[in-house]
Design a protein around this motif. Structure first.
Motif, PDB file in Angstrom:
ATOM      1  N   LEU A   1       0.590  -1.202  -0.221  1.00 37.18           N
ATOM      2  CA  LEU A   1      -0.098   0.006   0.191  1.00 37.18           C
ATOM      3  C   LEU A   1       0.789   1.074  -0.018  1.00 37.18           C
ATOM      4  CD1 LEU A   1      -2.673  -1.342   2.449  1.00 37.18           C
ATOM      5  CD2 LEU A   1      -2.648  -1.787   0.032  1.00 37.18           C
ATOM      6  N   ASP A   2       1.397   1.335  -1.000  1.00 39.32           N
ATOM      7  CA  ASP A   2       2.550   2.832  -1.473  1.00 39.32           C
ATOM      8  C   ASP A   2       2.074   3.679  -2.121  1.00 39.32           C
ATOM      9  OD1 ASP A   2       4.170   1.348  -3.093  1.00 39.32           O
ATOM     10  OD2 ASP A   2       5.026   0.696  -1.119  1.00 39.32           O
ATOM     11  N   ASN A   3       2.648   3.909  -2.871  1.00 36.07           N
ATOM     12  CA  ASN A   3       2.581   5.260  -4.184  1.00 36.07           C
ATOM     13  C   ASN A   3       3.382   4.816  -5.682  1.00 36.07           C
ATOM     14  OD1 ASN A   3       1.417   7.900  -5.696  1.00 36.07           O
ATOM     15  ND2 ASN A   3       3.398   8.288  -5.134  1.00 36.07           N
ATOM     16  N   ASP A   4       4.889   3.335  -4.996  1.00 41.13           N
ATOM     17  CA  ASP A   4       5.345   2.335  -5.623  1.00 41.13           C
ATOM     18  C   ASP A   4       4.849   1.055  -6.245  1.00 41.13           C
ATOM     19  OD1 ASP A   4       7.338   5.206  -5.518  1.00 41.13           O
ATOM     20  OD2 ASP A   4       8.512   3.627  -3.578  1.00 41.13           O
ATOM     21  N   HIS A   5       3.947   1.520  -5.768  1.00 45.07           N
ATOM     22  CA  HIS A   5       3.200  -0.453  -5.734  1.00 45.07           C
ATOM     23  C   HIS A   5       1.816  -0.357  -6.603  1.00 45.07           C
ATOM     24  CE1 HIS A   5       6.922  -1.178  -3.704  1.00 45.07           C
ATOM     25  NE2 HIS A   5       6.912  -2.475  -4.556  1.00 45.07           N
ATOM     26  N   LEU A   6       0.916   0.819  -6.115  1.00 46.31           N
ATOM     27  CA  LEU A   6      -0.428   0.758  -6.160  1.00 46.31           C
ATOM     28  C   LEU A   6      -0.739   1.798  -6.670  1.00 46.31           C
ATOM     29  CD1 LEU A   6      -3.074  -1.325  -5.035  1.00 46.31           C
ATOM     30  CD2 LEU A   6      -2.878   0.309  -3.440  1.00 46.31           C
ATOM     31  N   MET A   7      -2.133   2.076  -7.386  1.00 44.52           N
ATOM     32  CA  MET A   7      -2.395   3.040  -7.854  1.00 44.52           C
ATOM     33  C   MET A   7      -4.409   2.600  -8.351  1.00 44.52           C
ATOM     34  SD  MET A   7      -1.709   5.494 -11.711  1.00 44.52           S
ATOM     35  CE  MET A   7      -2.557   6.653 -11.953  1.00 44.52           C
ATOM     36  N   ILE A   8      -5.109   3.844  -7.522  1.00 45.84           N
ATOM     37  CA  ILE A   8      -6.542   3.751  -7.317  1.00 45.84           C
ATOM     38  C   ILE A   8      -6.753   4.692  -8.796  1.00 45.84           C
ATOM     39  CG2 ILE A   8      -8.599   4.516  -6.433  1.00 45.84           C
ATOM     40  CD1 ILE A   8      -6.443   2.854  -4.909  1.00 45.84           C
TER      41      ILE A   8
END
Length: 390
Positions: free
Chosen positions: A211-218
């Motif tokens: 759950l971080d910006n490097d691995h997940l996108m909404i």
């Protein structure tokens, strides 16, 4: 949240009564079991007070039903007293699995039938209840919430009708457009977003998700869901992307203009897990098209989440996309009818909201604020931090 925290500092509005219509029996039973358990665990010095009469009952479910005549006409009946009760009526207008006989033919109940049964039960209460609250997870006619030509405004009319019948509070989940509450500006209307429950279910069932910006996108599948996607992105601290639909406005197919293409706005999704969030999966075509477009842009895994899994065209397309690796998981809630075969799908995650509904009812019965329940930012933050630490 501790179920006992501050809740007993105020007395109940009235003795609690829950009517789960046939469309919502299973959810109603789960909700009832939670409240019965919580109230029996509470140590109340005021338990002998008249204000807490019937507070820790063995059940809060009331015996009520809607019987039908051979012509398909119906009547609502409540088989026990509701005088002075704080009444909560649960109804699922999307439950097409309930059948009745119509002049010798088998007929399935439509949203109109369920809504009419709701009104029959309210009418059967005959004004004797102290307060009437309606919990309608899928808001009746919510897809017909605005007028673009000479069209009916069905959702607004239904809300006004319920208000005129004496309903004080209407609780719904993830309304297609919550601005429809402007039709009843002086009445209680709460639009509940199960954000915390979705994130919790995802972390539990996909433990390796980062759950971080490097691995997940909404991802928002269209412009209408953008506000919902932005909230998820903000509480998780990740980027958001959006698809917008190019439609052919010269044609109308199944009541809508067909989609020509999905265009993407946002940063690169390459190598990232993507979480597509929307209010409902109807046929699922739009969600699946978006999932395919994201995989074409080299997204790692695609998770599809929706409060209401209607699956009006069945599961074949979802099965195919799962087998081809275009989607990894599909998350929907149990506040509407779920076909048994859906629960068996290897890609399906059932997000149980019965405890959340029970907490809303228990809190409202005490006339306490539900602000923290409607915006559980602190709980989400703690959940995300705990998952990252693991």
């Amino acid at each position: 949240m501790n179920q006992n925290e501050n809740i007993t500092e105020s007395i109940p509005v009235g003795e609690l009564g829950i009517i789960a219509l046939e469309s919502c029996k299973e959810l109603g039973q789960k909700v009832n079991d939670y409240i019965v358990s919580w109230r029996k665990e509470r140590d109340l010095d005021q338990s002998q007070s008249l204000h807490f009469s019937g507070y820790a009952n063995d059940t809060f479910l009331l015996d009520a039903k809607c019987s039908r005549f051979g012509t398909g006409e119906a009547k609502g009946t409540i088989n026990e007293s509701v005088r002075g009760k704080d009444l909560f009526i649960l109804v699922d207008v999307t439950n097409y699995n309930i059948k009745y006989s119509l002049c010798g033919h088998e007929n399935r109940m439509s949203p109109d039938d369920h809504y009419s049964d709701l009104k029959r039960i309210i009418a059967a209460a005959a004004g004797k209840a102290r307060r009437i609250n309606v919990i309608m997870p899928f808001l009746y006619e919510s897809r017909q919430h605005k007028r673009s030509t000479r069209e009916s405004l069905d959702c607004a009319l239904a809300l006004q009708e319920l208000k005129a019948m004496g309903v004080e509070n209407i609780i719904t989940f993830d309304a297609h457009d919550p601005r429809v509450q402007n039709a009843i500006p002086l009445s209680g209307f709460d639009n509940v977003q199960p954000t915390y429950q979705f994130i919790k279910a995802l972390c539990k069932n996909v433990p390796d998700i980062c759950l971080d910006n490097d691995h997940l996108m909404i991802i928002s599948p269209d412009e209408g869901a953008m506000g919902r996607a932005v909230y998820y992105a903000n509480v998780l601290g990740v980027d958001v992307g959006m698809f917008y639909k190019r439609r052919d406005y010269t044609k109308i197919v199944n009541g809508r203009n067909p989609i020509v293409a999905h265009e993407f706005l946002g940063s690169s999704v390459e190598g990232k897990d993507v979480f597509i969030i929307d209010d409902m999966i109807s046929s699922g075509e739009s969600m699946l098209d978006v999932a395919k477009a994201l995989k074409a842009r080299k997204a790692k895994r695609v998770f599809v989440a929706s409060t209401f899994g209607l699956f009006t065209n069945g599961f074949d397309a979802f099965d195919k996309y799962y087998e081809e690796g275009l989607i990894s998981k599909v998350l929907t809630t149990n506040v509407i009818y779920q076909r048994p075969e859906l629960l068996e799908k290897p890609y399906y995650i059932n997000v149980d909201l019965s405890k959340y509904v029970a907490l809303l009812i228990d809190t409202l019965n005490h006339d306490n604020s539900i602000s923290k329940l409607l915006d559980p930012y602190e709980k989400i933050d703690a959940l995300v931090e705990s998952h990252r630490n693991k």
